[in-house]
Design a protein around this motif. Structure first.
Motif, PDB file in Angstrom:
ATOM      1  N   GLY A 172       9.810  -5.212  -1.940  1.00  0.00           N
ATOM      2  CA  GLY A 172       9.863  -6.300  -2.916  1.00  0.00           C
ATOM      3  C   GLY A 172       9.750  -7.666  -2.244  1.00  0.00           C
ATOM      4  O   GLY A 172       9.101  -8.578  -2.770  1.00  0.00           O
ATOM      5  N   HIS A 173      10.370  -7.814  -1.059  1.00  0.00           N
ATOM      6  CA  HIS A 173      10.239  -9.062  -0.294  1.00  0.00           C
ATOM      7  C   HIS A 173       8.783  -9.287   0.113  1.00  0.00           C
ATOM      8  O   HIS A 173       8.272 -10.406   0.063  1.00  0.00           O
ATOM      9  CB  HIS A 173      11.128  -9.017   0.961  1.00  0.00           C
ATOM     10  N   MET A 174       8.113  -8.194   0.509  1.00  0.00           N
ATOM     11  CA  MET A 174       6.706  -8.287   0.879  1.00  0.00           C
ATOM     12  C   MET A 174       5.861  -8.675  -0.338  1.00  0.00           C
ATOM     13  O   MET A 174       4.920  -9.472  -0.239  1.00  0.00           O
ATOM     14  CB  MET A 174       6.228  -6.937   1.434  1.00  0.00           C
ATOM     15  N   ALA A 175       6.216  -8.131  -1.501  1.00  0.00           N
ATOM     16  CA  ALA A 175       5.500  -8.464  -2.736  1.00  0.00           C
ATOM     17  C   ALA A 175       5.626  -9.950  -3.063  1.00  0.00           C
ATOM     18  O   ALA A 175       4.661 -10.597  -3.484  1.00  0.00           O
ATOM     19  CB  ALA A 175       6.031  -7.618  -3.894  1.00  0.00           C
ATOM     20  N   LEU A 219       0.950 -15.972  -1.574  1.00  0.00           N
ATOM     21  CA  LEU A 219      -0.377 -16.171  -0.967  1.00  0.00           C
ATOM     22  C   LEU A 219      -1.510 -15.981  -1.973  1.00  0.00           C
ATOM     23  O   LEU A 219      -2.682 -16.056  -1.609  1.00  0.00           O
ATOM     24  CB  LEU A 219      -0.566 -15.189   0.197  1.00  0.00           C
ATOM     25  N   GLY A 220      -1.134 -15.718  -3.235  1.00  0.00           N
ATOM     26  CA  GLY A 220      -2.160 -15.526  -4.269  1.00  0.00           C
ATOM     27  C   GLY A 220      -2.642 -14.095  -4.387  1.00  0.00           C
ATOM     28  O   GLY A 220      -3.655 -13.827  -5.037  1.00  0.00           O
ATOM     29  N   ILE A 221      -1.925 -13.150  -3.733  1.00  0.00           N
ATOM     30  CA  ILE A 221      -2.273 -11.724  -3.841  1.00  0.00           C
ATOM     31  C   ILE A 221      -1.296 -11.088  -4.829  1.00  0.00           C
ATOM     32  O   ILE A 221      -0.105 -10.963  -4.529  1.00  0.00           O
ATOM     33  CB  ILE A 221      -2.163 -11.019  -2.478  1.00  0.00           C
ATOM     34  N   TYR A 260       3.164  -2.406  -6.824  1.00  0.00           N
ATOM     35  CA  TYR A 260       1.786  -2.203  -7.277  1.00  0.00           C
ATOM     36  C   TYR A 260       0.936  -3.409  -6.901  1.00  0.00           C
ATOM     37  O   TYR A 260       1.271  -4.544  -7.240  1.00  0.00           O
ATOM     38  CB  TYR A 260       1.785  -2.005  -8.801  1.00  0.00           C
ATOM     39  N   PHE A 261      -0.134  -3.140  -6.159  1.00  0.00           N
ATOM     40  CA  PHE A 261      -1.114  -4.168  -5.799  1.00  0.00           C
ATOM     41  C   PHE A 261      -2.384  -3.927  -6.614  1.00  0.00           C
ATOM     42  O   PHE A 261      -3.218  -3.088  -6.232  1.00  0.00           O
ATOM     43  CB  PHE A 261      -1.429  -4.119  -4.296  1.00  0.00           C
ATOM     44  N   PRO A 262      -2.560  -4.614  -7.739  1.00  0.00           N
ATOM     45  CA  PRO A 262      -3.679  -4.291  -8.642  1.00  0.00           C
ATOM     46  C   PRO A 262      -5.064  -4.599  -8.070  1.00  0.00           C
ATOM     47  O   PRO A 262      -6.055  -4.026  -8.522  1.00  0.00           O
ATOM     48  CB  PRO A 262      -3.395  -5.152  -9.880  1.00  0.00           C
TER      49      PRO A 262
END
Length: 282
Positions: free
Chosen positions: A18-21, A27-29, A55-57
């Motif tokens: 979650g911290h990485m998210a 960064l706009g990702i 989830y990275f869409p």
């Protein structure tokens, strides 16, 4: 279907992801933290035993074989000559310039030379008086040709460090980072680590589902600081290096190709290359 799931068995791991998210979003990702139910809803064709996911869409997956076949066809159409099963045996040099590359199929002359030989780049660089420290990080994958369930999304089993990818109806499970030099032999203990961990996240599967699957091994070129070697060298006027991408080779290859084209034509590069200098460990 596009997107990547970072699957987490434990709440502690989900909190870390979650911290990485949060950093990715800054960064706009786009990245979204999901509980188990929301994770299942994204890929209902497959059963998952997780406490949640990130989830990275905008992430996606592909079939490497199809990608390489299309790339080969395109460069051949553009007039590129490919020399298969050809080993580089040395270089012809003169006054700071590489005049030709000697191979098992004769001498290849050229104005520009690009060194992009994966884990074997370090050995070739040594012949040219360059220092490119590199470890071969061996990884394994197993591909189920007719899986019991087929996810639509690719995923990373976070705690087990496994990558799970659907590929044209098949399912590939890969992982591990074995530091054992340039050696492509199969260590069964490492393979068992993959086949035992995978069903913990995808309980429709069992370890014995992999009994007849032949493991594949490959060597990732890993630099000491985790950054690739990208750009020209000071020692040779016409040598450009593009290697050391570790586990991100396929992902970073198109961007690397664009950057190297910019270097060769003298254009400004899309990103600064100082941190990736092939001379940084000289």
């Amino acid at each position: 279907k596009r997107g990547l799931l970072m699957l987490c068995k434990e709440q502690r791991t989900l909190d870390e992801e979650g911290h990485m998210a949060a950093k990715a979003n800054a960064l706009g990702i786009p990245a979204e933290v999901l509980d188990a139910r929301a994770t299942a809803a994204l890929d209902p064709a497959v059963t998952m035993d997780v406490c949640g996911s990130v989830y990275f869409p905008k992430d996606c997956h592909l079939t490497p074989g199809r990608f390489m076949t299309a790339l080969e066809a395109e460069v051949t159409r553009l007039g590129v000559e490919l020399l298969w099963e050809t080993e580089v045996t040395g270089f012809d040099v003169e006054e700071g310039v590489l005049r030709a590359v000697r191979t098992t199929r004769g001498v290849v002359e050229g104005h520009e030379v690009v060194l992009s030989g994966g884990v074997w780049s370090a050995e070739l660089a040594q012949e040219l008086g360059l220092k490119l420290p590199m470890q071969a990080g061996k990884g394994y994958s197993l591909t189920l040709s007719d899986p019991k369930q087929l996810p639509e999304l690719c995923s990373i089993c976070t705690e087990a460090r496994l990558a799970v990818t659907p590929m044209d109806g098949a399912l590939r499970v890969g992982g591990t980072m074995e530091i054992a030099g340039i050696d492509e032999s199969i260590t069964q203990r490492r393979v068992r680590g993959i086949t035992r961990a995978f069903p913990k996240y995808f309980p429709a599967f069992e370890e014995r589902d992999f009994a007849e699957v032949k493991p594949w091994s490959g060597l990732r070129p890993v630099s000491p600081d985790g950054m690739p070697y990208l750009g020209r060298t000071q020692r040779w006027k016409n040598l450009t290096v593009a290697t050391g991408h570790a586990m991100m080779g396929l992902s970073l290859a198109p961007a690397t190709g664009k950057i190297i084209a910019q270097v060769l034509t003298g254009e400004p590069t899309s990103v600064p290359l100082e941190l990736m200098s092939p001379d940084r460990f000289a």
